[in-house]
Structure formats: structure tokens, C-alpha cells
Design an enzyme around this catalytic site. Structure first.
Site, PDB file in Angstrom:
ATOM      1  CG  HIS A  95      -1.998  -1.035   1.155  1.00 56.38           C
ATOM      2  ND1 HIS A  95      -2.804  -1.345   2.219  1.00 56.38           N
ATOM      3  CD2 HIS A  95      -2.370  -1.867   0.155  1.00 56.38           C
ATOM      4  CE1 HIS A  95      -3.618  -2.328   1.889  1.00 56.38           C
ATOM      5  NE2 HIS A  95      -3.372  -2.666   0.637  1.00 56.38           N
ATOM      6  CB  ILE A 102       0.483   6.181   2.523  1.00 49.15           C
ATOM      7  CG1 ILE A 102       1.951   6.475   2.847  1.00 49.15           C
ATOM      8  CG2 ILE A 102      -0.044   5.041   3.397  1.00 49.15           C
ATOM      9  CD1 ILE A 102       2.154   7.176   4.175  1.00 49.15           C
ATOM     10  CB  CYS A 103      -3.119   3.060  -0.885  1.00 53.07           C
ATOM     11  SG  CYS A 103      -4.821   2.657  -1.273  1.00 53.07           S
ATOM     12  CG  LEU A 104      -4.211   4.433   6.016  1.00 50.70           C
ATOM     13  CD1 LEU A 104      -4.465   2.942   6.226  1.00 50.70           C
ATOM     14  CD2 LEU A 104      -3.161   4.904   7.013  1.00 50.70           C
TER      15      LEU A 104
END
Lengths: 164, 87
Positions: A95, A102-104
Site C-alpha cells: 500500500h 500511502i494508500c490508506l
């Protein structure tokens, strides 16, 4: 050093509300240094930019590894999420794109003004801990080509994968 | 014995019924006011959601006002935000 690309929000002055909140959060870090083991904050020459060192959790594939997160706060923080990216060298994680994005979801659509620098760092360390092996996202090259130095907040994220 | 009171000075203290806590949005104490105000009290009231989470009215209004109607969630528990009716 790759600084993770420019941010579109960097030059606006913080509101009084944002300044007060950040002062409070910073005080929390200096009173009980650190609020979380393995985390430390270094101030930059800018009030609206913090560098936070996080340490991979024990038992995870990032155990004892240190990474630096850069927080850039928008003028109306905490009504709007901070921009959070990893500086180089970034952790290799499904991620985390190799440009530090950041993929969050809590950093974008899932932001809440009740979240803090501390809670965001905890979420990121927890996200790292859930990986069983290191590796960049499958679409890493395409993503980096397409985002061309833009802020991750301008990406339209799809949070299809709650598990690593 | 008979007492005659000539003069009294009454002193009262007040507090919001929100515990000893701080507003989850601005992090100022509930007994203080939001960062945009200077005087705690009726000028900077607290409000509660149906989920029972309190905030400064000014803080939660700013957040809820910036969200589309289906996105209006409590910042603490992410339940749909509805102002609780209190007397």
C-alpha cells in the site's frame, strides 16, 4: 533526497484554530516523549510541516526498521486531512508507492478531525504490520507515471483491499 | 439566638455536563471555549450528537457544514451525525 513531491496546500498560512491544535499536539509529544515507543518528531523550519520517525512493530517484517513520514498541514487543519507521505527510502509495502504515497483511507476520504498525528502514525505502523512480505503495489509504475509529482491528496484512491 | 443577615455574597461555579474531557476536534477543554472564542459559556456552547459525543458547537458545525449530507458523521465514532435534543 526525494521529498515526495510538492503539495498544493503548502503556502497558505495556518488558521488560528490549526495553529492552536498543532501546538497542543506538539506539546503532547514533548511531554510524554514519545507518545508511542519508536516514534519521534522533528520540527522543520515550518510550523505546518513535521517529520515523524516511525519504527516497524516487533514481530512484523519491518521490525526495528525506521522510516520518516512527512506531514504537511493544510490551513484549516483539522477540518482537512494533512498530506502524509513517506520520505526516501520508503518501506516496500503493497500500500506504499515507491514515491512515498500511502494508500490508506483515513488520509483521504476517511479523514476525521478527531484524528491526530499520533493516531495517523499508529494507523500507518499497523498497516505496515499487516504485511507478511515486502513488495511494492502491483500498479506502482503506472501510478507513479500518472501522478507526476502531484500531492497524494489529488489521487482518487480506491480502497478495495482491506487486507494485504 | 437570633441572627440577622445584613449582607451575603453568593458565589457559583458552573461546568458543562461533559466530564473532564476535551473537545475531540479542537482539543481544548470543554470548560474552555473553542479556539475562535474568548469567553467560555453560553457564547461558546457544547452540543451532543445522538451518539452522545459532545463537541463545541462551533467546532462540530464547521465540520458538519463542510460535509455532503450523506457524509455527516460523528468525528469520534463515525455514526450518522444528528444533534441531540437537550433541555
Amino acid at each position: 533526497m526525494n521529498m515526495g513531491g510538492p503539495s498544493s496546500h503548502r503556502r497558505k498560512e495556518l488558521t488560528r484554530v490549526a495553529q492552536r491544535r498543532l501546538t497542543r499536539e506538539l506539546a503532547e509529544w514533548s511531554v510524554k516523549t514519545p507518545p508511542v515507543p519508536g516514534m519521534s518528531v522533528s520540527e522543520t523550519d515550518r510550523v505546518d510541516e513535521w517529520l515523524v520517525t516511525v519504527t516497524g512493530a516487533a514481530g512484523s517484517v519491518y521490525e526495528n526498521e525506521q522510516y520518516i513520514l512527512r506531514f504537511v498541514f493544510p490551513a484549516d487543519y483539522p477540518m482537512e486531512a494533512p498530506e502524509v507521505v513517506f520520505l526516501q527510502p520508503t518501506p516496500r509495502h503493497p500500500h506504499v508507492y515507491s514515491n512515498g504515497h500511502i494508500c490508506l483511507n483515513v488520509l483521504y476520504d476517511g479523514w476525521s478531525p478527531a484524528l491526530t498525528v499520533t493516531s495517523v502514525c499508529l494507523s500507518i505502523v499497523s498497516m505496515l504490520s499487516s504485511a507478511t512480505k515486502k513488495g511494492v503495489p502491483p500498479d506502482n509504475d503506472t501510478y507513479i507515471r500518472n501522478c507526476q509529482g502531484r500531492s497524494p491528496k489529488q489521487t482518487r484512491w480506491m480502497f478495495h483491499d482491506d487486507h494485504v | 439566638m437570633k441572627l440577622t443577615i445584613n449582607k451575603v455574597r453568593l458565589v457559583a461555579a458552573w461546568t458543562w455536563d461533559a466530564g473532564d474531557d476535551a473537545c475531540g476536534i479542537c482539543r481544548n477543554a470543554f470548560d474552555g471555549c473553542c479556539p475562535d472564542c474568548n469567553i467560555p459559556g453560553d457564547a461558546c456552547p457544547l452540543v451532543w450528537g445522538n451518539c452522545k459525543h459532545p463537541f463545541h458547537l462551533h467546532c462540530i458545525s464547521k465540520w458538519i457544514g463542510a460535509q455532503s449530507s450523506e457524509q455527516q458523521k460523528c468525528p469520534m465514532c463515525r455514526q450518522d451525525w444528528k444533534f441531540e435534543a437537550r433541555k
